[in-house]
Design a protein around this motif. Structure first.
Motif, PDB file in Angstrom:
ATOM      1  N   LYS A  87      16.378  40.892  37.612  1.00 25.66           N
ATOM      2  CA  LYS A  87      15.026  40.595  38.083  1.00 25.66           C
ATOM      3  C   LYS A  87      14.829  39.086  38.150  1.00 25.66           C
ATOM      4  O   LYS A  87      14.976  38.398  37.140  1.00 25.66           O
ATOM      5  N   PRO A  88      14.472  38.581  39.340  1.00 25.44           N
ATOM      6  CA  PRO A  88      14.169  37.154  39.395  1.00 25.44           C
ATOM      7  C   PRO A  88      12.820  36.869  38.727  1.00 25.44           C
ATOM      8  O   PRO A  88      11.858  37.601  38.957  1.00 25.44           O
ATOM      9  N   VAL A  89      12.795  35.853  37.901  1.00 28.63           N
ATOM     10  CA  VAL A  89      11.543  35.410  37.278  1.00 28.63           C
ATOM     11  C   VAL A  89      11.264  34.018  37.828  1.00 28.63           C
ATOM     12  O   VAL A  89      12.049  33.086  37.603  1.00 28.63           O
ATOM     13  N   PHE A  90      10.192  33.909  38.608  1.00 30.09           N
ATOM     14  CA  PHE A  90       9.933  32.657  39.312  1.00 30.09           C
ATOM     15  C   PHE A  90       9.058  31.732  38.479  1.00 30.09           C
ATOM     16  O   PHE A  90       8.026  32.147  37.949  1.00 30.09           O
ATOM     17  N   VAL A  91       9.499  30.485  38.394  1.00 30.23           N
ATOM     18  CA  VAL A  91       8.782  29.458  37.635  1.00 30.23           C
ATOM     19  C   VAL A  91       8.330  28.387  38.634  1.00 30.23           C
ATOM     20  O   VAL A  91       9.105  28.000  39.515  1.00 30.23           O
ATOM     21  N   ASP A  92       7.113  27.929  38.484  1.00 31.18           N
ATOM     22  CA  ASP A  92       6.543  27.003  39.474  1.00 31.18           C
ATOM     23  C   ASP A  92       7.310  25.673  39.524  1.00 31.18           C
ATOM     24  O   ASP A  92       8.067  25.343  38.610  1.00 31.18           O
ATOM     25  N   VAL A  93       7.103  24.952  40.626  1.00 28.25           N
ATOM     26  CA  VAL A  93       7.878  23.737  40.891  1.00 28.25           C
ATOM     27  C   VAL A  93       7.053  22.482  40.631  1.00 28.25           C
ATOM     28  O   VAL A  93       5.841  22.558  40.414  1.00 28.25           O
ATOM     29  N   GLU A  94       7.722  21.336  40.678  1.00 26.35           N
ATOM     30  CA  GLU A  94       7.044  20.040  40.591  1.00 26.35           C
ATOM     31  C   GLU A  94       6.595  19.648  41.998  1.00 26.35           C
ATOM     32  O   GLU A  94       7.367  19.766  42.954  1.00 26.35           O
ATOM     33  N   ALA A  95       5.367  19.145  42.116  1.00 26.45           N
ATOM     34  CA  ALA A  95       4.827  18.825  43.449  1.00 26.45           C
ATOM     35  C   ALA A  95       5.575  17.662  44.096  1.00 26.45           C
ATOM     36  O   ALA A  95       5.640  17.568  45.311  1.00 26.45           O
ATOM     37  N   ASP A  96       6.156  16.767  43.297  1.00 30.47           N
ATOM     38  CA  ASP A  96       6.805  15.596  43.909  1.00 30.47           C
ATOM     39  C   ASP A  96       8.279  15.844  44.236  1.00 30.47           C
ATOM     40  O   ASP A  96       8.748  15.504  45.308  1.00 30.47           O
ATOM     41  N   THR A  97       9.040  16.504  43.351  1.00 25.58           N
ATOM     42  CA  THR A  97      10.472  16.702  43.623  1.00 25.58           C
ATOM     43  C   THR A  97      10.743  18.003  44.383  1.00 25.58           C
ATOM     44  O   THR A  97      11.848  18.195  44.880  1.00 25.58           O
ATOM     45  N   PHE A  98       9.779  18.903  44.426  1.00 28.52           N
ATOM     46  CA  PHE A  98       9.902  20.239  45.038  1.00 28.52           C
ATOM     47  C   PHE A  98      10.803  21.157  44.207  1.00 28.52           C
ATOM     48  O   PHE A  98      11.070  22.294  44.602  1.00 28.52           O
ATOM     49  N   ASN A  99      11.322  20.683  43.090  1.00 28.44           N
ATOM     50  CA  ASN A  99      12.278  21.461  42.287  1.00 28.44           C
ATOM     51  C   ASN A  99      11.612  22.127  41.089  1.00 28.44           C
ATOM     52  O   ASN A  99      10.503  21.744  40.693  1.00 28.44           O
ATOM     53  N   ILE A 100      12.301  23.088  40.504  1.00 22.79           N
ATOM     54  CA  ILE A 100      11.765  23.843  39.363  1.00 22.79           C
ATOM     55  C   ILE A 100      11.271  22.875  38.286  1.00 22.79           C
ATOM     56  O   ILE A 100      11.910  21.857  38.009  1.00 22.79           O
ATOM     57  N   ASP A 101      10.098  23.192  37.719  1.00 22.77           N
ATOM     58  CA  ASP A 101       9.487  22.320  36.722  1.00 22.77           C
ATOM     59  C   ASP A 101      10.047  22.679  35.348  1.00 22.77           C
ATOM     60  O   ASP A 101       9.729  23.732  34.799  1.00 22.77           O
ATOM     61  N   PRO A 102      10.880  21.806  34.780  1.00 24.87           N
ATOM     62  CA  PRO A 102      11.531  22.160  33.511  1.00 24.87           C
ATOM     63  C   PRO A 102      10.531  22.420  32.388  1.00 24.87           C
ATOM     64  O   PRO A 102      10.819  23.200  31.478  1.00 24.87           O
ATOM     65  N   ARG A 103       9.338  21.817  32.488  1.00 25.03           N
ATOM     66  CA  ARG A 103       8.339  22.011  31.427  1.00 25.03           C
ATOM     67  C   ARG A 103       7.791  23.434  31.397  1.00 25.03           C
ATOM     68  O   ARG A 103       7.167  23.844  30.431  1.00 25.03           O
ATOM     69  N   ARG A 104       7.990  24.162  32.489  1.00 22.16           N
ATOM     70  CA  ARG A 104       7.482  25.535  32.541  1.00 22.16           C
ATOM     71  C   ARG A 104       8.567  26.576  32.289  1.00 22.16           C
ATOM     72  O   ARG A 104       8.292  27.771  32.296  1.00 22.16           O
ATOM     73  N   VAL A 105       9.813  26.120  32.123  1.00 24.18           N
ATOM     74  CA  VAL A 105      10.923  27.081  32.036  1.00 24.18           C
ATOM     75  C   VAL A 105      10.897  27.856  30.731  1.00 24.18           C
ATOM     76  O   VAL A 105      11.006  29.085  30.712  1.00 24.18           O
ATOM     77  N   GLU A 106      10.711  27.142  29.619  1.00 23.68           N
ATOM     78  CA  GLU A 106      10.886  27.805  28.326  1.00 23.68           C
ATOM     79  C   GLU A 106       9.897  28.950  28.115  1.00 23.68           C
ATOM     80  O   GLU A 106      10.259  29.992  27.563  1.00 23.68           O
ATOM     81  N   ALA A 107       8.680  28.772  28.623  1.00 19.13           N
ATOM     82  CA  ALA A 107       7.666  29.826  28.466  1.00 19.13           C
ATOM     83  C   ALA A 107       8.056  31.111  29.201  1.00 19.13           C
ATOM     84  O   ALA A 107       7.528  32.183  28.910  1.00 19.13           O
ATOM     85  N   ALA A 108       8.971  30.994  30.167  1.00 21.85           N
ATOM     86  CA  ALA A 108       9.369  32.170  30.954  1.00 21.85           C
ATOM     87  C   ALA A 108      10.560  32.902  30.337  1.00 21.85           C
ATOM     88  O   ALA A 108      10.950  33.964  30.813  1.00 21.85           O
ATOM     89  N   VAL A 109      11.147  32.330  29.291  1.00 24.28           N
ATOM     90  CA  VAL A 109      12.321  32.960  28.668  1.00 24.28           C
ATOM     91  C   VAL A 109      11.871  34.163  27.838  1.00 24.28           C
ATOM     92  O   VAL A 109      10.915  34.071  27.070  1.00 24.28           O
ATOM     93  N   THR A 110      12.552  35.297  28.024  1.00 27.45           N
ATOM     94  CA  THR A 110      12.276  36.489  27.206  1.00 27.45           C
ATOM     95  C   THR A 110      13.605  36.959  26.603  1.00 27.45           C
ATOM     96  O   THR A 110      14.657  36.354  26.857  1.00 27.45           O
ATOM     97  N   ALA A 111      13.539  38.056  25.864  1.00 26.78           N
ATOM     98  CA  ALA A 111      14.760  38.608  25.257  1.00 26.78           C
ATOM     99  C   ALA A 111      15.755  39.062  26.322  1.00 26.78           C
ATOM    100  O   ALA A 111      16.943  39.201  26.060  1.00 26.78           O
ATOM    101  N   ARG A 112      15.262  39.303  27.551  1.00 27.52           N
ATOM    102  CA  ARG A 112      16.144  39.799  28.620  1.00 27.52           C
ATOM    103  C   ARG A 112      16.718  38.681  29.500  1.00 27.52           C
ATOM    104  O   ARG A 112      17.519  38.949  30.384  1.00 27.52           O
ATOM    105  N   THR A 113      16.254  37.456  29.305  1.00 31.01           N
ATOM    106  CA  THR A 113      16.728  36.357  30.168  1.00 31.01           C
ATOM    107  C   THR A 113      18.198  36.083  29.912  1.00 31.01           C
ATOM    108  O   THR A 113      18.625  35.964  28.755  1.00 31.01           O
TER     109      THR A 113
END
Ligand code: PLP
Length: 373
Positions: free
Chosen positions: A103-129
């Motif tokens: 299952k893809p779990v989408f994490v929002d991006v940074e408005a300036d780099t257009f790339n995944i926002d590392p500050r939002r990654v950890e909150a998306a981690v679950t036991a299944r990641t």
């Protein structure tokens, strides 16, 4: 403003003319060898990439999409697992995850780099990641240090989607060489493009190299003995031969793109738009040159009227794609990724584009904003 002349969004003919003789010789060599799959050209190409990308192993496969699929499979992604990635990317990033039943779990991006926002990654981690796929969009590396450190802390694999970023670098490291595996695409319009489909996985892990090499060839180590169920995803000799020719030019072609980007930045200075964010020594390779403006649709129409090509990458983020309706995202789920499709505009960028043509584009944009104050 001078009389406009057409500037296509992309044009492969300059590159072709430059290397046509070399290409003809290379293709003829393959045709006359009667060896078309996993032979000398592929071996030469893999060895060359191992050297330039400074990775232990490079495995030629049939496409960038397959490179992602094989990497995820090799790190052990299984049905029911979750893989964190960006919604603002080409569809293949998400599709490769889904094809494994994960299952893809989408994490929002940074408005300036257009790339995944590392500050939002950890909150998306679950036991299944199981894994994270940062995408180096448009040729700019995602902010890898925090991503790698979260992955290490949480025991996750990192697969870099470097399909748009061959030759890009991050703090002196090559795109693709920082995670467990990195994936390149040689689709013809990519900054290192073949004469058809092609892709590659790079990795410094011997175990992944072994698995992917066998999996790309129907899971067979010895002829007609199949240790596991693999796929047919091989890079063919004709593609590898063409790519061996192009690889000799890629460093110069990357510098040319960077010079064109600098020309754009000079020409667009002071206008109410954002040029691509490029931190000092960002190692951006400008697969695409993408600006942001609130007047995007009007500007695109103005450029079109002056016979200047432009493109929108991408009009719909992955979490809102019809095929992902069952993932449960709604409008507003990932606000930054949802805001970008309305403001991004990619301008002409390719090898052989003349600086004078870039100046014609920037003059046309200046003309537009003079009327839109
Ligand atoms: C092009 C691309 C791919 C897929 O590569 P193919 O070679 O076309 O299969 C994957 N991810 C991104 C970000 C791409 O741009």
């Amino acid at each position: 403003m001078k009389k406009p002349f057409p500037v296509p969004f992309i044009e492969l003919s300059h590159q072709r003319r430059l290397i046509r003789k070399e290409l003809d010789r290379a293709l003829k060599r393959v045709i006359d060898s009667d060896r078309f799959v996993l032979s000398e050209e592929v071996k030469t190409f893999e060895a060359a990439i191992e050297k330039t990308a400074r990775v232990g192993h490079a495995i030629g496969v049939a496409s960038g999409t397959d490179a992602l699929y094989l990497s995820l499979w090799a790190v052990g992604v299984k049905p029911g697992d979750e893989v964190i990635t960006t919604p603002f990317t080409f569809f293949a990033t998400g599709g490769a995850i889904s094809r494994l039943g994960a299952k893809p779990v989408f994490v929002d991006v940074e408005a300036d780099t257009f790339n995944i926002d590392p500050r939002r990654v950890e909150a998306a981690v679950t036991a299944r990641t199981r894994a994270i796929i940062p995408v180096h969009l448009y040729g700019l590396c995602a902010d890898m240090d925090p991503i790698l450190s979260i992955a290490k802390k949480r025991g996750l694999s990192v697969i870099e989607d470097a399909a748009q970023a061959y030759g890009a670098s991050y703090k002196g490291k090559m795109a693709g060489s920082m995670g467990d595996a990195g994936c390149y695409s040689f689709y013809p319009t990519k900054n290192l493009g073949g004469l058809g489909d092609g892709g590659m996985v790079v990795t410094s892990r011997a175990d992944l190299n072994e698995k992917i090499r066998v999996c790309r060839d129907n899971g067979s180590r010895r002829k007609y003995i199949h240790d596991f169920i693999g796929v047919n995803s091989r890079l063919d000799e004709l593609q590898a031969a063409a790519l061996n020719v192009k690889l000799k030019h890629i460093a110069a072609w990357t510098r040319e793109r960077q010079d064109l980007a600098a020309e754009y930045a000079r020409g667009l200075k002071g206008l109410p738009l954002e040029v691509p964010f490029a931190p000092i020594k960002s190692g951006h390779v400008y697969h695409l040159y993408t600006i942001k403006t609130e007047h995007r649709d009007a500007l695109a129409a103005h450029l079109g009227a002056h016979r200047i090509g432009c493109g929108i990458y991408y009009p719909l983020p992955l979490h809102l794609q019809p095929c992902y309706a069952d993932l449960g995202y709604r409008k507003g789920s990932l606000p930054v990724a949802e805001s970008l499709p309305k403001v991004v505009l990619s301008l002409p960028m390719y090898n052989g584009l003349k600086p004078a043509a870039v100046r014609a584009v920037t003059a046309c944009i200046r003309d537009f904003f003079a009327k839109h104050k």
